[in-house]
Structures are given as structure tokens and as C-alpha cells.
Design an enzyme around this catalytic site. Structure first.
Site, PDB file in Angstrom:
ATOM      1  N   HIS A 156      42.371  57.879  23.012  1.00 35.74           N
ATOM      2  CA  HIS A 156      42.791  56.661  22.283  1.00 35.74           C
ATOM      3  C   HIS A 156      43.596  55.718  23.181  1.00 35.74           C
ATOM      4  O   HIS A 156      44.427  54.957  22.711  1.00 35.74           O
ATOM      5  CB  HIS A 156      43.633  57.006  21.050  1.00 35.74           C
ATOM      6  N   SER A 277      42.853  32.967  42.124  1.00 31.88           N
ATOM      7  CA  SER A 277      42.836  31.957  41.073  1.00 31.88           C
ATOM      8  C   SER A 277      43.029  30.587  41.717  1.00 31.88           C
ATOM      9  O   SER A 277      43.732  30.461  42.720  1.00 31.88           O
ATOM     10  CB  SER A 277      43.969  32.233  40.084  1.00 31.88           C
ATOM     11  N   LYS A 283      47.665  35.413  42.008  1.00 32.69           N
ATOM     12  CA  LYS A 283      46.604  36.205  41.399  1.00 32.69           C
ATOM     13  C   LYS A 283      45.674  36.883  42.394  1.00 32.69           C
ATOM     14  O   LYS A 283      45.302  36.320  43.405  1.00 32.69           O
ATOM     15  CB  LYS A 283      45.747  35.316  40.492  1.00 32.69           C
ATOM     16  N   GLU A 290      34.876  43.266  36.602  1.00 29.75           N
ATOM     17  CA  GLU A 290      34.632  42.489  35.378  1.00 29.75           C
ATOM     18  C   GLU A 290      33.174  42.034  35.293  1.00 29.75           C
ATOM     19  O   GLU A 290      32.559  42.054  34.225  1.00 29.75           O
ATOM     20  CB  GLU A 290      35.554  41.266  35.327  1.00 29.75           C
TER      21      GLU A 290
END
Ligand code: ARG
Length: 470
Positions: A156, A277, A283, A290
Site C-alpha cells: 500500500h 526545467s 530541477k 516518465e
């Protein structure tokens, strides 16, 4: 417009119809397979006395020159042809004259395209198997180096029990190993040759289908000519298997993204596999993971698309089946790229072992072991579970952990606690005592790693490559 038919027509095809119908834009990638199949076909025709040896040799030389010229860029596959088959035949006739007109003897574009697609898919199945093997090697290397690297295991997405990095990676090893087994199954089932099925009902020429099948590296000819031209099951199976590969890669990507987050900092993705970024200078984003996660959808989409295309078409060939190509090619490219890139990202991934171990130590990952300790002192498990539950509550209130409590505090909750509790709930003991097959304990892990090493060794040559040599 350049097409292989027209005799029974009195009007020119409407331009829009022509374009809608044409497949050259995407089936041009079957050129190599189309020529490979044609060479086998004419070799067989000559053996059967349907073509002369001279005709065979002229046709084969013409076909080889077309392939070479396309490869070296002196011949462009132009979009005026209906499909790759028309392109090859028209160019052959241009180059060698009348002998070229005999290429299509005893053959239909239906069995021709069925063969081309099968040859292409077979190559991709082999390539995916090889890419998965490289991925497994990378995973196994990390496993071997991290038998003692502790980390929390989750259920979980809540910390559950301590495990090791080797154990976590081992789970993915099993998944990708099964994916390889699926490639082998598909290969075994699909490796039969549809050439010679004709349009749907075979031909009246005395073709030797065993021979063409052998020339093309198949186990044998397919056994029903209608099925031969209408079957795309093998492609559906491959897309289903690729969807499963992508599902596995996507889960793994999700974990890497979580582990790479500022909150976790379990891993650091190499600069070469991250992006920045445009606005936030600090970043460093896990874009590859992804994108792998994101591209999973289009591979599933290809599977759904082909299943839907195939579900309502009567036997045998129907033009609907031309729709197998674009989605399947895209899915094959996507999945193969994702496996290769993901492997590169794993190879360069750095682990923050200190943070992983620290994370494994908090969050009460040793609560089960504390309960098991009491069981060892004669407390029934259900009672032990309740006692440790109260202990956890006490710790949460005091903002501390089980192993940081004094013996008095422990004894206040159960007099069964003794000095040996500290060893029993240490991270090391919690992991090392888990020794059943498949568990994270280093001895158990070592045995599994030995089995997997042998498996990789036994399958190091991957699927058969012979057929690719022609
Ligand atoms: N482009 C077609 C396909 O991909 C080739 C087969 C054409 N056959 C036919 N009978 N029109 O399916």
C-alpha cells in the site's frame, strides 16, 4: 499511380481512393522481408521446373540490386506505388524485363504480405528477447552487488518489512524472465511459413512449400491456406506480450520516480538520463522513466486496435488487415526503445544506501519481527500482535522506535521482553533471518542469484538467428 492490376477496370482509380488504399508509406519497411521472401519463392519455382535456372538467377540478381540501391540511397521508394510489393515488382520489371513478370507466379499479395509481416515480426521477437536479456544482465549485476543493501519493502506504499535492494530487483528479474519466456512461446508458435497459400486456396502449380519454408528458416509450412492469409494471432500475441513488458517497465519506472523524489532520495538518476526545467534551475527530472511509463498506453492501444480490427472479419483476407501494420510497427519500435533506454538508465543509476537503510529502520518495519519474538517466548501470535500494536502506539506518542525503547519501557508492556529483543528487532536480523526460498535473507538470495546466473548462461544465444542471415 503504379499498381499491379487494372485489366478489368474501365476507369482510373479516383486519386483520393488511391491514397486511402495505398500502404506504401508504412509497408516500405517490409522491403527486406519482401525481397527475402521473393528470393525463396523463385528459388523454389526453379527447383520445381516452373521457372528456368536462368530466370531464377536473373530475378534474384534484380531483387538484390533493388535492395542494395534502396539501402545505398540511389533508389528511393516513392509514394506513387500502391504498396511495397508493387514497388519491388515494378522496379524488377524495369531492370530485368520480361523475366521480372514471372516473379508473382503461384503467389498472391495475400500470402506475400502474410509472409513479410511474419518475417518482420519474427525478427522483432528475437530483438526484444535480446534486449530483455541485456536488461536482465543489468538487473542481476545490481542484485549481486546489493545482497546486504537494506531498504524498506512496501505494501500500500506504506513501509511494511525490511528487504534488500537485491530482493527488490529480484522481483523485476522474475517479471522480465517471464517476458522472455513469452517471446520464446510466440516464436515457437509463429514460426511456420504461410507462403504458397496463394490468395486463399493454394495454387495449381506444383509448389514445394516445405522447401520455401526451409529456405526461410521456418519449422514447416502452415497447414491451412485460408488460415495462412487470414491469421494475425501471432502479432496479437506479440503485442500482448509487449504490453506486459511495458506494464512491467512502467511499474519499475514509477518506483524509480518515487525513489528519485526529494522526499525519498533513494537513488540518483545519471545526468545523461535526466532532463532539466526551462524555468526552475534546480530541477533534474526523471523524464526517461516518465516517458517509459507514458508510452505504455500506446502499446496497449496497438493491442486493442488490432484485436478490434480482427474481430469481425470473415475468412479469408480482407483489406482491414492492412491496418495491422502502423500500430504494430509503432508498438514494436516503442517497446524496444523503452527496454533499451531503461536498461541504460538502470546501468547508471546510483543508490543512496545510507538513506535506504535509514528509511528501513524507521516506520516500524520490524514490528512483525517483534511480534515473532514474543511468539518465541510462548505468547500466542494473536496476543503478540496486540501487544506490539500497543507498543507501536506508545512509540508514535513518544516519537521513537521499538529498538530505541529501554528494557523497562518494554517490560511495562510485556514482561516477556528480555535483553535479546534488541538483536531480534535489529535491521540485520530482520532481513537475515528471512531464509525461505524467494525471501530476502542473503543466503536465500545467494541461491536464487546462482539459479538466475545459470539461466542467463543457458539462454545466452537467445532465439534462433539463422533466419536473419539471408
Ligand atoms: N497492403 C496490403 C496489406 O497490407 C497487401 C495485401 C493486398 N492484398 C489484396 N488482396 N489487396 O494487407
Amino acid at each position: 499511380m503504379a499498381q499491379l492490376w487494372g485489366g478489368r477496370f474501365t476507369k482510373k482509380t479516383d486519386q483520393m481512393v488511391y491514397e486511402f488504399n495505398a500502404s506504401i508509406e508504412f509497408d516500405k519497411r517490409l522491403l527486406k522481408q519482401d525481397i527475402q521472401g521473393s528470393k525463396a519463392h523463385v528459388t523454389m519455382l526453379a527447383k520445381q521446373g516452373i521457372l528456368t535456372e536462368e530466370e531464377r538467377d536473373t530475378i534474384i540478381a534484380g531483387l538484390c540490386s533493388i535492395r542494395e540501391d534502396v539501402e545505398n540511397g540511389s533508389l528511393i521508394i516513392d509514394m506513387t506505388y500502391e504498396d511495397v510489393h508493387s514497388f519491388v515488382e515494378a522496379n524488377l520489371i524495369d531492370r530485368i524485363g520480361d523475366a521480372g513478370k514471372k516473379l508473382h507466379t503461384g503467389r498472391s499479395r495475400n500470402d506475400q504480405v502474410a509472409l513479410d509481416m511474419r518475417l518482420y515480426t519474427r525478427e522483432r521477437v528475437i530483438a526484444v528477447d535480446a534486449a530483455l536479456k541485456a536488461l536482465l544482465e543489468t538487473i542481476l549485476k545490481t542484485m549481486e552487488e546489493n545482497i546486504h543493501t537494506y531498504m524498506p519493502g512496501f505494501t500500500h506504499l506504506q513501509k511494511a518489512q525490511p528487504i534488500t535492494l537485491a530482493h527488490h530487483y529480484g522481483a523485476y528479474f522474475e517479471m522480465f524472465k517471464r517476458d522472455r519466456q513469452r517471446m520464446k512461446d510466440i516464436y515457437e508458435r509463429m514460426n511456420y511459413c504461410p507462403l504458397g497459400a496463394g490468395a486463399l486456396a493454394g495454387t495449381t502449380y506444383p509448389l514445394d512449400r516445405e522447401y520455401t519454408s526451409e529456405l526461410l528458416g521456418f519449422y514447416g509450412p502452415t497447414l491451412n491456406s485460408m488460415d495462412s492469409v487470414a491469421d494475425r494471432d501471432y502479432l496479437i500475441e506479440f503485442l500482448a506480450a509487449l504490453s506486459t513488458v511495458m506494464m512491467h517497465l512502467s511499474r519499475f519506472s514509477e518506483e524509480i520516480i518515487i525513489w528519485n523524489s526529494n522526499e525519498y532520495q533513494f537513488v540518483e538518476i545519471d545526468d545523461a538520463f535526466s532532463t532539466g526545467s526551462s524555468i526552475m534551475p534546480q530541477k533534474k527530472n526523471p523524464d526517461i522513466a516518465e516517458l517509459v511509463r507514458g508510452k505504455t498506453g500506446r502499446v496497449y492501444g496497438a493491442l486493442m486496435s488490432l484485436l478490434t480490427t480482427m474481430k469481425g472479419i470473415p475468412l479469408a483476407y480482407n483489406k482491414d488487415m492492412q491496418e495491422d501494420k502502423e500500430v504494430a510497427f509503432d508498438a514494436m519500435d516503442t517497446a524496444l526503445n523503452c527496454i533499451v533506454l531503461f536498461t541504460g538508465m538502470l546501468e547508471t543509476l546510483k543508490f543512496r544506501k545510507d538513506r535506504m537503510a535509514a528509511s528501513a529502520m524507521n516506520g516500524f518495519t520490524n514490528a512483525t519481527d517483534a511480534a515473532d519474538y514474543l511468539v518465541g517466548k510462548g505468547v500466542p501470535f494473536r496476543d503478540a500482535h496486540g501487544i506490539i500494536g500497543r507498543l507501536v502506539l506508545y512509540c508514535i506518542d513518544k516519537n521513537t522506535s521499538i529498538d530505541a525503547l529501554s528494557l523497562e519501557e518494554l517490560k511495562a508492556i510485556s514482561d516477556k521482553f528480555e535483553e535479546d529483543i534488541y538483536d531480534a528487532v535489529s535491521l540485520k536480523t530482520c532481513v537475515e533471518k528471512r531464509l525461505t526460498i524467494g525471501a530476502p535473507g542473503p543466503d536465500a538470495m545467494g541461491k536464487v542469484i546462482a539459479v538466475e546466473k545459470e539461466y542467463l548462461q543457458n539462454t545466452k544465444n537467445g532465439l534462433s538467428q539463422e533466419s536473419l542471415q539471408q
